[in-house]
Design an enzyme around this catalytic site. Sequence first.
Site, PDB file in Angstrom:
ATOM      1  N   HIS A  50     104.870  -0.976  21.960  1.00 47.31           N
ATOM      2  CA  HIS A  50     104.052  -0.370  20.912  1.00 47.31           C
ATOM      3  C   HIS A  50     104.500  -0.969  19.573  1.00 47.31           C
ATOM      4  O   HIS A  50     105.554  -1.599  19.488  1.00 47.31           O
ATOM      5  CB  HIS A  50     104.241   1.142  20.895  1.00 47.31           C
ATOM      6  N   GLU A  52     105.761   0.329  16.841  1.00 46.74           N
ATOM      7  CA  GLU A  52     107.062   0.794  16.356  1.00 46.74           C
ATOM      8  C   GLU A  52     108.200   0.179  17.161  1.00 46.74           C
ATOM      9  O   GLU A  52     109.226  -0.228  16.601  1.00 46.74           O
ATOM     10  CB  GLU A  52     107.152   2.325  16.443  1.00 46.74           C
ATOM     11  N   SER A  77      99.842   7.491  14.095  1.00 42.78           N
ATOM     12  CA  SER A  77     100.768   8.573  14.432  1.00 42.78           C
ATOM     13  C   SER A  77     101.587   8.204  15.676  1.00 42.78           C
ATOM     14  O   SER A  77     101.028   7.787  16.689  1.00 42.78           O
ATOM     15  CB  SER A  77      99.956   9.848  14.685  1.00 42.78           C
ATOM     16  N   CYS A  79     103.480   7.968  19.122  1.00 42.51           N
ATOM     17  CA  CYS A  79     103.376   8.587  20.438  1.00 42.51           C
ATOM     18  C   CYS A  79     104.729   9.190  20.839  1.00 42.51           C
ATOM     19  O   CYS A  79     105.729   8.995  20.147  1.00 42.51           O
ATOM     20  CB  CYS A  79     102.937   7.532  21.464  1.00 42.51           C
ATOM     21  N   CYS A  82     107.579   6.435  21.040  1.00 42.18           N
ATOM     22  CA  CYS A  82     108.024   5.939  19.741  1.00 42.18           C
ATOM     23  C   CYS A  82     108.721   7.048  18.942  1.00 42.18           C
ATOM     24  O   CYS A  82     109.691   6.792  18.232  1.00 42.18           O
ATOM     25  CB  CYS A  82     106.853   5.351  18.982  1.00 42.18           C
TER      26      CYS A  82
END
Length: 145
Positions: A50, A52, A77, A79, A82
């Site tokens: 992802h 991040e 936002s 998950c 993350c």
Amino acid sequence: MDKFMEAAYEEAKKGWDEGGIPIGSVLIYENKIIGRGHNRRIQKGSPILHGEMDALENAGRLPASVYQNSILYTTLSPCPMCSGAILLYGIPKVVIGENETFMGDESYLQSKGVELIHAHHAGCLALMKKMIAEKPEIWNEDIGV
């Protein structure tokens, strides 16, 4: 507009241009970008890259004191995965581009003392809406649906 959110947004656009999911992130320490990345699950065939996670990976191995004095910018936002990394490394503040297309574990992060700032970035929202409309099967795979 915040230059760090813009850097995260540029990462998201890079991911989209590569045929991936348009989520970008940057890790900031002492007012400098020390890690940047974007969702590369499609590009790398990865279950965990992802935006991040990619930014953290690209920052490299760091002492706990650096994470504990850093800010993570992300276009979407975070998950649960993350959010877990944010908590594991003690990152105290997260700036979120948008949370309309996906609401991550924000309440859990806040319950653990993480400060969340919502940038309401129109570009982040538009890019995610475009991706979800054009590639819903990839989006559903990314969020585990």
